[in-house]
Design a protein around this motif. Structure first.
Motif, short mmCIF file in Angstrom:
data_model
loop_
_atom_site.label_atom_id
_atom_site.label_comp_id
_atom_site.label_asym_id
_atom_site.label_seq_id
_atom_site.Cartn_x
_atom_site.Cartn_y
_atom_site.Cartn_z
N LYS A 57 -21.16 -26.19 58.79
CA LYS A 57 -20.79 -25.99 57.39
C LYS A 57 -19.57 -26.84 57.05
CE LYS A 57 -20.75 -22.27 54.10
NZ LYS A 57 -20.67 -20.82 53.98
N ASP A 58 -19.62 -27.52 55.91
CA ASP A 58 -18.49 -28.33 55.44
C ASP A 58 -17.94 -29.26 56.52
OD1 ASP A 58 -18.79 -26.91 53.08
OD2 ASP A 58 -17.27 -25.41 53.64
N GLY A 59 -18.85 -29.93 57.25
CA GLY A 59 -18.45 -30.97 58.19
C GLY A 59 -17.98 -30.50 59.55
N VAL A 60 -18.10 -29.20 59.82
CA VAL A 60 -17.61 -28.65 61.09
C VAL A 60 -18.64 -27.66 61.66
CG1 VAL A 60 -15.65 -27.49 62.21
CG2 VAL A 60 -15.32 -28.66 60.03
N THR A 61 -18.69 -27.58 62.99
CA THR A 61 -19.55 -26.58 63.61
C THR A 61 -18.93 -25.18 63.40
OG1 THR A 61 -18.35 -26.95 65.67
CG2 THR A 61 -20.45 -28.10 65.42
N VAL A 62 -19.77 -24.22 63.05
CA VAL A 62 -19.27 -22.85 62.89
C VAL A 62 -19.92 -21.89 63.89
CG1 VAL A 62 -18.56 -23.10 60.47
CG2 VAL A 62 -20.92 -22.38 60.99
N GLY A 63 -20.99 -22.36 64.55
CA GLY A 63 -21.64 -21.52 65.56
C GLY A 63 -22.49 -22.38 66.47
N ILE A 64 -22.16 -22.39 67.76
CA ILE A 64 -22.93 -23.18 68.74
C ILE A 64 -23.53 -22.23 69.76
CG2 ILE A 64 -22.78 -24.96 70.53
CD1 ILE A 64 -20.45 -26.22 69.00
N ILE A 83 -26.78 -16.03 69.38
CA ILE A 83 -25.40 -16.39 69.72
C ILE A 83 -24.77 -17.20 68.59
CG2 ILE A 83 -23.96 -17.76 71.31
CD1 ILE A 83 -26.05 -17.03 73.53
N ALA A 84 -25.50 -18.22 68.11
CA ALA A 84 -24.94 -19.11 67.07
C ALA A 84 -24.63 -18.33 65.78
CB ALA A 84 -25.90 -20.26 66.79
N THR A 85 -25.55 -17.45 65.38
CA THR A 85 -25.32 -16.72 64.12
C THR A 85 -24.22 -15.68 64.30
OG1 THR A 85 -27.16 -15.23 64.69
CG2 THR A 85 -27.64 -17.03 63.15
N THR A 86 -24.13 -15.06 65.48
CA THR A 86 -23.06 -14.08 65.71
C THR A 86 -21.70 -14.77 65.65
OG1 THR A 86 -24.56 -12.86 67.15
CG2 THR A 86 -22.23 -12.27 67.29
N LEU A 87 -21.60 -15.96 66.28
CA LEU A 87 -20.33 -16.69 66.25
C LEU A 87 -20.01 -17.18 64.84
CD1 LEU A 87 -20.65 -18.78 69.55
CD2 LEU A 87 -19.32 -16.69 69.19
N ALA A 88 -21.02 -17.58 64.11
CA ALA A 88 -20.80 -18.11 62.75
C ALA A 88 -20.39 -17.01 61.78
CB ALA A 88 -22.05 -18.82 62.26
N GLY A 89 -20.94 -15.83 61.96
CA GLY A 89 -20.63 -14.72 61.05
C GLY A 89 -20.95 -15.10 59.62
N ARG A 90 -20.05 -14.85 58.71
CA ARG A 90 -20.30 -15.14 57.29
C ARG A 90 -20.36 -16.63 57.00
NH1 ARG A 90 -18.14 -11.41 52.73
NH2 ARG A 90 -19.57 -12.88 51.80
N ASN A 91 -19.83 -17.44 57.92
CA ASN A 91 -19.92 -18.89 57.72
C ASN A 91 -21.35 -19.42 57.78
OD1 ASN A 91 -17.20 -19.65 57.33
ND2 ASN A 91 -16.80 -19.45 59.53
N ALA A 92 -22.29 -18.59 58.26
CA ALA A 92 -23.69 -19.03 58.30
C ALA A 92 -24.29 -19.08 56.90
CB ALA A 92 -24.50 -18.11 59.20
N GLU A 93 -23.67 -18.38 55.96
CA GLU A 93 -24.23 -18.31 54.61
C GLU A 93 -24.24 -19.68 53.93
OE1 GLU A 93 -22.26 -15.11 52.53
OE2 GLU A 93 -22.75 -13.73 54.16
N GLY A 94 -25.44 -20.14 53.61
CA GLY A 94 -25.59 -21.43 52.95
C GLY A 94 -25.47 -22.61 53.89
N ALA A 95 -25.40 -22.34 55.18
CA ALA A 95 -25.15 -23.40 56.17
C ALA A 95 -26.43 -24.11 56.61
CB ALA A 95 -24.44 -22.80 57.38
N ILE A 96 -26.22 -25.18 57.39
CA ILE A 96 -27.31 -25.96 57.99
C ILE A 96 -27.39 -25.60 59.47
CG2 ILE A 96 -28.05 -28.30 58.62
CD1 ILE A 96 -26.37 -29.29 56.17
N ALA A 97 -28.61 -25.39 59.99
CA ALA A 97 -28.78 -25.14 61.42
C ALA A 97 -29.69 -26.19 62.03
CB ALA A 97 -29.36 -23.75 61.66
N ALA A 98 -29.32 -26.68 63.21
CA ALA A 98 -30.16 -27.63 63.94
C ALA A 98 -30.67 -26.99 65.21
CB ALA A 98 -29.36 -28.88 64.28
N SER A 99 -31.92 -27.29 65.55
CA SER A 99 -32.53 -26.80 66.79
C SER A 99 -32.92 -28.02 67.61
CB SER A 99 -33.77 -25.97 66.43
OG SER A 99 -34.50 -25.66 67.59
N ASP A 100 -32.66 -28.00 68.93
CA ASP A 100 -32.94 -29.19 69.74
C ASP A 100 -34.42 -29.40 70.01
OD1 ASP A 100 -33.29 -27.19 71.63
OD2 ASP A 100 -31.97 -28.07 73.14
N ALA A 101 -35.24 -28.36 69.78
CA ALA A 101 -36.69 -28.50 69.96
C ALA A 101 -37.38 -27.64 68.90
CB ALA A 101 -37.10 -28.09 71.36
N PHE A 102 -38.68 -27.71 68.87
CA PHE A 102 -39.42 -26.94 67.86
C PHE A 102 -39.25 -25.44 68.05
CE2 PHE A 102 -42.88 -27.96 71.04
CZ PHE A 102 -43.10 -26.67 71.49
#
Lengths: 304, 304
Positions: free
Chosen positions: A214-221, A234-253
């Protein structure tokens, strides 16, 4: 007979490492590592070199989005940021501060790599204890200033990235090539640079990898897990409310909709992932029904 | 000039891998991998070999507690069990079933390694789809039975384990030696074999590693994280109520009491970890006050 002892010992390079992966294990280096060690505040270790390589490989890929920086712990990124604003020292200092504070708890004792010169101004802004700093160039004043600390300063030379490990007494190597240019499949377009950034960080995160940005920085890895669903948790728990409206990438399908569901429930609005699952249609329909944007990556980006 | 291309290509071994870490990347093998490929139901991949090595190295260490088996996904263990009962085929079949069901969701498509012969009976008991099976010996009937499947069967030869990776165009190697014989520091003694088992699994889990074990099987594996506290959170969440009265192993010392606190709150009653933190006294006092048993490991067991 041992392959390494028999064949490679001839190529052993005379660099002293503190010890191997652990203090009771010995380390060996084959071939001259392509970097200059500008300062060795404490003797370089096996883990330092591998951490530095992990941070530098990721940072090199960030050139695709105009540069940035990464903080690595235990060979896995904990905070990554790219240069959104410009190329003034203030922008770069801000970029470094963002990466360090993205996971402030983990950054302590981390390895920082930047795609830009380490200036005295940036060096002075560093408040966190770092084990290693990797940069393509260092201002003389920055080296002088940092040389009063226990940090190691590494300036990489030019080389081609490979990944590989030892297995069954042989060396198994793979190319490491990031050619991931995400394409919009459906939904409202997001900033393509930020989508690509998320995918670049996922490439450097241990599979299964889910990275929220979000906004150029990782918020949950989330990474290093035997299931993609668990990395999403894990990623969503670490991101918390920062996940709202964010972009998520997955390394595989996504093999099922479950991992995607966790991301959507956390508020993620845009996903980038390669396709290729036998359930692609299912997964994509689920994404569409939930109103999120989907970018497809032309490549899978596993790293282990 | 590239070290690998220049110096090592001479030693390139003619084994065909499907592709590198990802389909768009090429793979190379240097030195003859020390195993026999008894069946190749689908062409061997870069990731298969590294997964097999991860599973086999862990399984070899299980000899210290009388043998056992491990299921690996993405080079990280998801279910591990040791032979608690005896050495009949029924015991071994039960051991394999325990390892596979320890994290049933993740076992699908996993790599199974056993420290004992793969018999037809054990082979017939396997209901989960597995990518690779690694064993020191295979009954002819087991090979015949398993050859109808897409699985790869690997019989390792004798070799010395090393870990190492490519970094900055050089090869960085470490010995891999498990000499971890835990010693009781304080508290009610637990089964030393099970304490050692927990430490062996932690040795094979990516740092930071926290592994929770109960009744001879892993019930929660947390690893590949930039903070120990986070691995404790993952391991206890996965273990759920199985953490009650369980043993937990940590691959390195606890730098603070926070990670230990998470384990204790989840019900863990015995911890094994190396010492060496400047806050050891703090951590040990905290453990004592909470009435748990503490075993010290003579070695740190990082793997990355």
């Amino acid at each position: 007979m041992n392959f390494f002892e028999d064949k490679l010992m001839l190529e052993k390079y005379d660099i002293q490492l503190r010890y191997g992966e652990n203090p009771h294990e010995k380390a060996y280096v084959f071939g001259r590592p392509q970097f200059e060690l500008l300062h060795e505040g404490k003797q370089l270790s096996f883990n330092n070199i591998l951490d530095a390589e992990a941070a530098w490989s990721l940072t090199r890929n960030l050139e695709v989005v105009g540069g940035g920086c990464a903080v690595v712990k235990h060979q896995t990124p904990c905070g990554v940021s790219y240069l959104r604003d410009g190329d003034t020292i203030a922008d770069k200092t801000r970029c470094v501060a963002s990466a360090l504070s993205a996971d402030g708890e983990s950054s302590y004792g981390g390895i920082l790599a930047t795609s830009f010169e380490m200036t005295l101004d940036i060096a002075r802004s560093l408040k966190t204890f770092l084990e290693v700093i990797v940069a393509p160039a260092f201002e003389d004043e920055a080296v002088e200033y940092l040389s009063k600390k226990k940090v190691r300063l590494i300036r990489p030379l030019n080389y081609t990235s490979y990944v590989g490990k030892i297995a069954f007494d042989s060396l198994i190597i793979s190319e490491r090539r990031f050619d991931g240019h995400p394409e919009l499949l459906f939904g409202e377009p997001f900033d393509l640079k930020e989508v690509t950034f998320a995918l670049i960080v996922a490439e450097a995160t241990r599979s299964n990898a889910i990275v929220i940005v979000k906004d150029g920085v990782t918020v949950g890895i989330g990474g290093g897990q035997p299931s993609r669903k668990r990395s999403a948790w894990i990623a969503t728990t670490l991101a918390g409310r920062n996940a709202e409206g964010a972009i998520a990438a997955s390394d595989a399908f996504f093999p099922f909709t479950d991992g995607l569901d966790i991301l959507i429930k956390a508020g993620v609005k845009c996903v980038v992932a390669p396709l290729g699952s036998i359930r692609d249609e299912n997964v994509l329909t689920f994404a569409k029904e939930n109103g999120i944007t989907f970018y497809s990556s032309p490549i899978r980006v596993f790293r282990h």
